[in-house]
Motif scaffolding. Sequence first.
Motif, PDB file in Angstrom:
ATOM      1  N   PRO A   1      44.042  21.783  35.218  1.00  0.00           N
ATOM      2  CA  PRO A   1      43.547  21.269  36.213  1.00  0.00           C
ATOM      3  C   PRO A   1      43.713  22.157  37.496  1.00  0.00           C
ATOM      4  O   PRO A   1      42.760  21.687  38.382  1.00  0.00           O
ATOM      5  N   HIS A   2      43.779  22.824  37.897  1.00  0.00           N
ATOM      6  CA  HIS A   2      43.518  23.851  39.361  1.00  0.00           C
ATOM      7  C   HIS A   2      43.574  25.346  38.414  1.00  0.00           C
ATOM      8  O   HIS A   2      44.095  25.305  39.580  1.00  0.00           O
ATOM      9  N   GLY A   3      43.180  25.353  38.581  1.00  0.00           N
ATOM     10  CA  GLY A   3      43.339  27.830  37.545  1.00  0.00           C
ATOM     11  C   GLY A   3      42.434  27.575  38.128  1.00  0.00           C
ATOM     12  O   GLY A   3      41.803  27.359  37.742  1.00  0.00           O
ATOM     13  N   LYS A   4      42.872  29.077  38.093  1.00  0.00           N
ATOM     14  CA  LYS A   4      41.551  29.842  38.321  1.00  0.00           C
ATOM     15  C   LYS A   4      41.707  31.026  37.472  1.00  0.00           C
ATOM     16  O   LYS A   4      43.034  30.869  37.361  1.00  0.00           O
ATOM     17  N   ALA A   5      40.395  31.894  36.983  1.00  0.00           N
ATOM     18  CA  ALA A   5      40.177  33.337  36.287  1.00  0.00           C
ATOM     19  C   ALA A   5      39.969  34.105  36.930  1.00  0.00           C
ATOM     20  O   ALA A   5      38.220  33.740  37.735  1.00  0.00           O
ATOM     21  N   PHE A   6      39.743  34.960  37.402  1.00  0.00           N
ATOM     22  CA  PHE A   6      39.559  36.340  38.516  1.00  0.00           C
ATOM     23  C   PHE A   6      39.345  37.210  36.895  1.00  0.00           C
ATOM     24  O   PHE A   6      40.327  38.040  36.587  1.00  0.00           O
ATOM     25  N   LEU A   7      37.815  38.082  37.355  1.00  0.00           N
ATOM     26  CA  LEU A   7      37.698  38.822  36.740  1.00  0.00           C
ATOM     27  C   LEU A   7      37.091  40.072  38.015  1.00  0.00           C
ATOM     28  O   LEU A   7      36.254  39.745  38.244  1.00  0.00           O
ATOM     29  N   ALA A   8      38.159  41.749  37.709  1.00  0.00           N
ATOM     30  CA  ALA A   8      37.919  42.130  38.898  1.00  0.00           C
ATOM     31  C   ALA A   8      37.320  44.055  38.158  1.00  0.00           C
ATOM     32  O   ALA A   8      38.081  43.712  37.080  1.00  0.00           O
ATOM     33  N   LEU A   9      36.765  44.240  39.122  1.00  0.00           N
ATOM     34  CA  LEU A   9      35.761  45.521  38.500  1.00  0.00           C
ATOM     35  C   LEU A   9      35.660  46.331  40.345  1.00  0.00           C
ATOM     36  O   LEU A   9      34.965  45.692  41.275  1.00  0.00           O
ATOM     37  N   PRO A  10      35.003  47.520  40.115  1.00  0.00           N
ATOM     38  CA  PRO A  10      35.109  48.054  41.366  1.00  0.00           C
ATOM     39  C   PRO A  10      33.475  48.048  41.318  1.00  0.00           C
ATOM     40  O   PRO A  10      32.989  48.231  40.030  1.00  0.00           O
ATOM     41  N   SER A  11      32.875  47.674  42.325  1.00  0.00           N
ATOM     42  CA  SER A  11      31.383  48.058  42.476  1.00  0.00           C
ATOM     43  C   SER A  11      29.955  48.707  41.829  1.00  0.00           C
ATOM     44  O   SER A  11      29.511  48.861  41.379  1.00  0.00           O
ATOM     45  N   SER A  12      31.217  50.049  41.750  1.00  0.00           N
ATOM     46  CA  SER A  12      30.215  50.586  40.858  1.00  0.00           C
ATOM     47  C   SER A  12      31.485  52.107  41.109  1.00  0.00           C
ATOM     48  O   SER A  12      32.529  52.069  40.975  1.00  0.00           O
ATOM     49  N   ARG A  13      30.728  53.056  40.006  1.00  0.00           N
ATOM     50  CA  ARG A  13      31.934  54.175  39.804  1.00  0.00           C
ATOM     51  C   ARG A  13      30.421  55.867  39.952  1.00  0.00           C
ATOM     52  O   ARG A  13      29.691  55.298  40.331  1.00  0.00           O
ATOM     53  N   VAL A  14      31.217  56.677  40.381  1.00  0.00           N
ATOM     54  CA  VAL A  14      30.604  58.088  39.988  1.00  0.00           C
ATOM     55  C   VAL A  14      30.621  58.367  38.461  1.00  0.00           C
ATOM     56  O   VAL A  14      32.403  59.503  37.984  1.00  0.00           O
ATOM     57  N   ASP A  15      29.533  59.452  38.138  1.00  0.00           N
ATOM     58  CA  ASP A  15      29.929  60.385  36.681  1.00  0.00           C
ATOM     59  C   ASP A  15      30.602  61.663  37.379  1.00  0.00           C
ATOM     60  O   ASP A  15      30.677  61.839  38.498  1.00  0.00           O
TER      61      ASP A  15
END
Length: 445
Positions: A353-367
């Motif tokens: 009922p009051h749950g939330k899910a977050f999926l996180a990542l850096p906005s970019s990457r350097v090769d």
Amino acid sequence: MDVYAEYEKKRCTAQAAVQLVKDGDWVDYSQCTSYPTALDKALAERRDDLHDIKVRNAITCHPVAVLEKDPENKTFTYNLLHCSAQDRTYIDAGRAYHEPMLFRQCGSYYTRGYAPVQVAMITVAPMDRQGNFSFGLTNCCQPELLSVAEHIILEVNPAMPVVYGLEEDHIHISEVDCIVESREPLNTSPSRAPGDLDRQIAAQIFPYLHDGMTLQLGIGGMPNALGELIAASDLKDLGMHTELMSDGYLALYKAGKITNRKKKLLRGKGIFSICLGSTELYQFLDHSQEVLSAPMRYVNSVETIRQLDDFISINGCIAVDLYGQVSSESAGTRQISGTGGQLDFVTGAYAAPHGKAFLALPSSRVDKKGVRHSNILPLFTQGDIITTPRTQAPYIVTEYGVACLPGRTTWQRAEALIAIAHPDFREDLIQAAEKQHIWRRSNKR
């Protein structure tokens, strides 16, 4: 029969125990700390007298003997339910294969006959006076795996802690074919220390956290950074319900943040299914009355998670496209990890009922060449595996903010995701969104 007499009758060397393996067999090592290091080495020694042996495991923490002794894979085929960094080296070389699955369904693959097992080899804690061996740090799908195995070999290791469970947390001596005593080091995987970028992403999620919530954390630098923030905060009476318990939780227990007093389900008890971390974490769990293990079919069940009400799930991902599709397990066709329980917890958190899910990542990457790439893409085109479909996309987080995607239209998603993309790529993403007809015409630029 007296359990100690039965123990002595079944006790043997690893070399004798692996004689149970026959041509064409599926051999299962279970997952994480259940890895039977001594038995793996003994099985590898049989390379030249066996044919077509399939080995199944998940999350390997050190080189695998059956592969190291069989560099051309003439005898052994290694199959992985979930991949670690070590596993990726084998997969990248074409020497191991991924077995796609959802953790909440993992046990059913065994009981429904999809995942055959002729010989199960697992590491357990020493036998108690009743003749029982605790599964220790790996409950997972152990009960289902053992229920279908034609033969069971236990690698008994005094370093494996005794962990109490909700159900099916041990195996009795009467169900076992062979006992092998071992002092091989248990698999460990101390959590990566958070970096500045991890802390920036964690800071975006922190305002959504509250007293009394039940927390599921993935593994990695960002969850550890979040743990640091929580440990230093005024938050209190948190609960734990997680598929994988790592050192991040240990820090929260030591800081007094996790009490499980406010949980709506199994109040006073932290729940996990597999544990992988440091030796200190393992010692903390030994005979603990505060933390219980449980099978994945329970821990990752949407019905179970729904009952937790104030449930917060936080996991990482690799890339997101402008439609809200999330890839968390591959880079193109290169397998990185696995679906694991991400979709289980995204689905379960929304059902709470009051749950939330977050999926996180850096906005970019350097090769490796120093070129920066956006992790927010116009669309997936290189064979990336979609872990969470756009229809279930939750909150997406980068160091630049949080995009809430449930119930949003395609143009709203594009706007929200571009707003948290790296600034260097926002204009290109807008142009791509326009081309894909998901950029609102009236939107002023």
